[in-house]
Design a protein around this motif. Sequence first.
Motif, PDB file in Angstrom:
ATOM      1  N   ARG A  46     115.288  11.762  62.960  1.00  0.00           N
ATOM      2  CA  ARG A  46     115.901  10.455  62.688  1.00  0.00           C
ATOM      3  C   ARG A  46     115.176   9.393  63.506  1.00  0.00           C
ATOM      4  N   SER A  47     114.655   8.398  62.844  1.00  0.00           N
ATOM      5  CA  SER A  47     113.995   7.248  63.483  1.00  0.00           C
ATOM      6  C   SER A  47     112.918   7.670  64.479  1.00  0.00           C
ATOM      7  N   GLY A  48     112.107   8.654  64.100  1.00  0.00           N
ATOM      8  CA  GLY A  48     110.990   9.059  64.947  1.00  0.00           C
ATOM      9  C   GLY A  48     111.356   9.956  66.118  1.00  0.00           C
ATOM     10  N   ARG A  49     112.556  10.529  66.106  1.00  0.00           N
ATOM     11  CA  ARG A  49     112.957  11.428  67.198  1.00  0.00           C
ATOM     12  C   ARG A  49     113.759  12.586  66.622  1.00  0.00           C
ATOM     13  N   TRP A  50     113.894  13.636  67.400  1.00  0.00           N
ATOM     14  CA  TRP A  50     114.716  14.780  67.011  1.00  0.00           C
ATOM     15  C   TRP A  50     116.093  14.638  67.634  1.00  0.00           C
ATOM     16  N   GLU A  51     117.131  14.907  66.842  1.00  0.00           N
ATOM     17  CA  GLU A  51     118.503  14.918  67.341  1.00  0.00           C
ATOM     18  C   GLU A  51     119.101  16.291  67.067  1.00  0.00           C
ATOM     19  N   VAL A  52     119.959  16.770  67.965  1.00  0.00           N
ATOM     20  CA  VAL A  52     120.612  18.068  67.772  1.00  0.00           C
ATOM     21  C   VAL A  52     121.685  17.911  66.700  1.00  0.00           C
ATOM     22  N   ALA A  53     121.552  18.694  65.625  1.00  0.00           N
ATOM     23  CA  ALA A  53     122.517  18.653  64.527  1.00  0.00           C
ATOM     24  C   ALA A  53     123.499  19.823  64.610  1.00  0.00           C
ATOM     25  N   ALA A  54     123.073  20.933  65.239  1.00  0.00           N
ATOM     26  CA  ALA A  54     123.950  22.109  65.367  1.00  0.00           C
ATOM     27  C   ALA A  54     123.457  22.963  66.523  1.00  0.00           C
ATOM     28  N   LEU A  55     124.384  23.725  67.096  1.00  0.00           N
ATOM     29  CA  LEU A  55     124.072  24.607  68.221  1.00  0.00           C
ATOM     30  C   LEU A  55     124.769  25.940  67.981  1.00  0.00           C
ATOM     31  N   GLN A  56     124.011  27.030  68.127  1.00  0.00           N
ATOM     32  CA  GLN A  56     124.590  28.362  67.956  1.00  0.00           C
ATOM     33  C   GLN A  56     124.096  29.234  69.103  1.00  0.00           C
ATOM     34  N   SER A  57     124.997  29.927  69.776  1.00  0.00           N
ATOM     35  CA  SER A  57     124.568  30.833  70.839  1.00  0.00           C
ATOM     36  C   SER A  57     124.154  32.152  70.227  1.00  0.00           C
ATOM     37  N   GLY A  58     123.289  32.883  70.926  1.00  0.00           N
ATOM     38  CA  GLY A  58     122.760  34.152  70.434  1.00  0.00           C
ATOM     39  C   GLY A  58     121.268  34.046  70.286  1.00  0.00           C
ATOM     40  N   THR A  59     120.679  34.853  69.396  1.00  0.00           N
ATOM     41  CA  THR A  59     119.232  34.838  69.191  1.00  0.00           C
ATOM     42  C   THR A  59     118.913  34.607  67.732  1.00  0.00           C
ATOM     43  N   ALA A  60     117.714  34.126  67.476  1.00  0.00           N
ATOM     44  CA  ALA A  60     117.269  33.887  66.106  1.00  0.00           C
ATOM     45  C   ALA A  60     116.989  35.215  65.409  1.00  0.00           C
ATOM     46  N   GLN A  61     117.324  35.300  64.155  1.00  0.00           N
ATOM     47  CA  GLN A  61     117.110  36.523  63.389  1.00  0.00           C
ATOM     48  C   GLN A  61     115.669  36.644  62.894  1.00  0.00           C
ATOM     49  N   ASP A  62     114.976  35.527  62.739  1.00  0.00           N
ATOM     50  CA  ASP A  62     113.635  35.536  62.162  1.00  0.00           C
ATOM     51  C   ASP A  62     112.534  35.628  63.205  1.00  0.00           C
ATOM     52  N   GLY A  63     112.838  35.910  64.437  1.00  0.00           N
ATOM     53  CA  GLY A  63     111.801  35.912  65.474  1.00  0.00           C
ATOM     54  C   GLY A  63     111.538  34.506  65.933  1.00  0.00           C
ATOM     55  N   GLY A  64     110.318  34.200  66.333  1.00  0.00           N
ATOM     56  CA  GLY A  64     109.998  32.858  66.773  1.00  0.00           C
ATOM     57  C   GLY A  64     108.530  32.714  67.047  1.00  0.00           C
ATOM     58  N   ALA A  65     108.015  31.521  66.873  1.00  0.00           N
ATOM     59  CA  ALA A  65     106.617  31.217  67.158  1.00  0.00           C
ATOM     60  C   ALA A  65     106.573  30.163  68.238  1.00  0.00           C
ATOM     61  N   ARG A  66     105.664  30.275  69.147  1.00  0.00           N
ATOM     62  CA  ARG A  66     105.530  29.298  70.220  1.00  0.00           C
ATOM     63  C   ARG A  66     104.633  28.171  69.794  1.00  0.00           C
TER      64      ARG A  66
END
Length: 66
Positions: A46-66
């Motif tokens: 939004r307007s050139g920045r990232w805003e937190v839309a949702a938060l979930q505790s735990g780990t991602a199911q799809d892995g992750g890339a750095r």
Amino acid sequence: MSAVEKAAATEQVLADGTTVRVLASVEAREATGRWPLAYELTLKARSGRWEVAALQSGTAQDGGAR
């Protein structure tokens, strides 16, 4: 911080309304111990920045890339 989706690893903010998921890994500490914690954040551009839309505790199911 790890990108869950490839789009989240870009160095610039994408178009308004774009959402991406990232995994924030932290460690809570106190005198009696340490606890690893992970939070999956959904970010929305939004307007050139990232805003937190949702938060979930735990780990991602799809892995992750750095």
